[in-house]
Design a protein around this motif. Sequence first.
Motif, PDB file in Angstrom:
ATOM      1  N   GLY A 171     159.714 -86.295 -16.727  1.00 35.97           N
ATOM      2  CA  GLY A 171     159.436 -87.583 -16.872  1.00 35.97           C
ATOM      3  C   GLY A 171     160.827 -88.401 -17.317  1.00 35.97           C
ATOM      4  N   PRO A 172     160.566 -90.083 -17.670  1.00 37.13           N
ATOM      5  CA  PRO A 172     159.238 -90.492 -17.267  1.00 37.13           C
ATOM      6  C   PRO A 172     158.928 -90.848 -15.971  1.00 37.13           C
ATOM      7  N   GLY A 173     159.790 -90.726 -14.853  1.00 36.22           N
ATOM      8  CA  GLY A 173     159.625 -90.701 -13.634  1.00 36.22           C
ATOM      9  C   GLY A 173     159.353 -89.433 -12.752  1.00 36.22           C
ATOM     10  N   GLY A 174     159.284 -89.519 -11.353  1.00 37.01           N
ATOM     11  CA  GLY A 174     159.671 -88.277 -10.776  1.00 37.01           C
ATOM     12  C   GLY A 174     158.338 -87.361 -10.382  1.00 37.01           C
ATOM     13  N   GLY A 175     157.425 -87.941 -11.142  1.00 30.59           N
ATOM     14  CA  GLY A 175     155.865 -87.383 -10.883  1.00 30.59           C
ATOM     15  C   GLY A 175     155.243 -87.733  -9.437  1.00 30.59           C
ATOM     16  N   SER A 176     154.282 -87.197  -8.952  1.00 31.87           N
ATOM     17  CA  SER A 176     153.470 -87.425  -7.961  1.00 31.87           C
ATOM     18  C   SER A 176     152.078 -87.130  -8.160  1.00 31.87           C
ATOM     19  N   GLU A 177     151.264 -87.408  -7.319  1.00 32.13           N
ATOM     20  CA  GLU A 177     149.756 -86.993  -7.328  1.00 32.13           C
ATOM     21  C   GLU A 177     149.409 -85.662  -7.914  1.00 32.13           C
ATOM     22  N   ASP A 178     150.243 -84.737  -6.923  1.00 30.03           N
ATOM     23  CA  ASP A 178     149.903 -83.369  -6.995  1.00 30.03           C
ATOM     24  C   ASP A 178     150.887 -82.461  -8.171  1.00 30.03           C
ATOM     25  N   LYS A 179     151.977 -83.257  -8.624  1.00 29.89           N
ATOM     26  CA  LYS A 179     152.882 -82.791  -9.659  1.00 29.89           C
ATOM     27  C   LYS A 179     153.029 -84.002 -10.353  1.00 29.89           C
ATOM     28  N   PRO A 180     152.053 -84.293 -11.379  1.00 30.72           N
ATOM     29  CA  PRO A 180     152.360 -85.479 -12.288  1.00 30.72           C
ATOM     30  C   PRO A 180     153.363 -85.167 -13.507  1.00 30.72           C
ATOM     31  N   VAL A 181     154.060 -86.097 -14.098  1.00 33.63           N
ATOM     32  CA  VAL A 181     154.805 -85.753 -15.213  1.00 33.63           C
ATOM     33  C   VAL A 181     153.994 -84.973 -16.108  1.00 33.63           C
ATOM     34  N   GLY A 182     155.053 -84.094 -16.597  1.00 34.72           N
ATOM     35  CA  GLY A 182     154.389 -83.110 -17.557  1.00 34.72           C
ATOM     36  C   GLY A 182     154.059 -81.783 -16.720  1.00 34.72           C
ATOM     37  N   THR A 183     154.145 -81.697 -15.520  1.00 34.64           N
ATOM     38  CA  THR A 183     153.998 -80.465 -14.787  1.00 34.64           C
ATOM     39  C   THR A 183     155.167 -79.407 -14.824  1.00 34.64           C
ATOM     40  N   VAL A 184     154.907 -78.055 -15.219  1.00 36.09           N
ATOM     41  CA  VAL A 184     156.348 -77.274 -15.473  1.00 36.09           C
ATOM     42  C   VAL A 184     155.711 -75.961 -15.117  1.00 36.09           C
ATOM     43  N   TRP A 185     156.597 -75.431 -13.982  1.00 36.53           N
ATOM     44  CA  TRP A 185     156.343 -74.068 -13.663  1.00 36.53           C
ATOM     45  C   TRP A 185     157.657 -72.942 -14.288  1.00 36.53           C
ATOM     46  N   PHE A 186     156.763 -71.973 -14.697  1.00 38.37           N
ATOM     47  CA  PHE A 186     157.601 -71.009 -15.375  1.00 38.37           C
ATOM     48  C   PHE A 186     157.622 -69.558 -14.495  1.00 38.37           C
ATOM     49  N   ALA A 187     158.448 -68.927 -14.826  1.00 39.97           N
ATOM     50  CA  ALA A 187     158.603 -67.404 -14.323  1.00 39.97           C
ATOM     51  C   ALA A 187     159.343 -66.493 -15.116  1.00 39.97           C
ATOM     52  N   TRP A 188     158.938 -65.576 -15.398  1.00 38.04           N
ATOM     53  CA  TRP A 188     159.752 -64.349 -16.158  1.00 38.04           C
ATOM     54  C   TRP A 188     159.631 -63.022 -15.623  1.00 38.04           C
ATOM     55  N   GLY A 189     160.548 -62.192 -15.848  1.00 39.25           N
ATOM     56  CA  GLY A 189     160.400 -60.894 -15.242  1.00 39.25           C
ATOM     57  C   GLY A 189     161.659 -60.031 -15.521  1.00 39.25           C
ATOM     58  N   GLN A 190     161.632 -58.728 -15.268  1.00 34.23           N
ATOM     59  CA  GLN A 190     162.430 -57.702 -15.328  1.00 34.23           C
ATOM     60  C   GLN A 190     163.189 -57.238 -14.001  1.00 34.23           C
TER      61      GLN A 190
END
Length: 166
Positions: free
Chosen positions: A109-128
């Motif tokens: 944010g504060p901009g950049g969000g959408s209906e399917d990905k609102p501000v505050g949406t964060v994807w994470f990944a971790w692995g070996q």
Amino acid sequence: MTVSDDTLFNSAAELGDLLRQRGQMITTAESCTGGWVAKVLTDRAGSSDYVHSGLVTYSNDAKRGLLGVSETALVEHGAVSEPVVREMVAGALVATGADVAVAISGVAGPGGGSEDKPVGTVWFAWGQSVEDTQCVVRHFDGDRDAVRRQAVQFVLEGVTQFLKET
């Protein structure tokens, strides 16, 4: 939710101690957090024992060029998506040779969000490895700083738990 500097430092220290005990090195592939995970992991003296590198891949060009994220994943799913963070982990492992990789991509944010990905949406990944990569999405409240702090805290805790279970 406010995440303090002390909380971030302590979570990073816990992860660092675990990595050191296991003799492992971590790399980060960060977008919306802009290198903050690597920053808190290296706030402690001696962190070169467990921090391999940190890649800030904020633009899609950087994700493609440095991490090998496919154009297909970016076009079909967008940068803030499971396929992209999964490819970011794979690319970070290949590019660096680290033992563990984390990836973060979100809308702080504060901009950049959408209906399917609102501000505050964060994807994470971790692995070996590609096979054991775990992905999760979270939605955080607050301003840009609050979203980023919560994302950093979440990934530190998530990777620590992941490593304890493997």
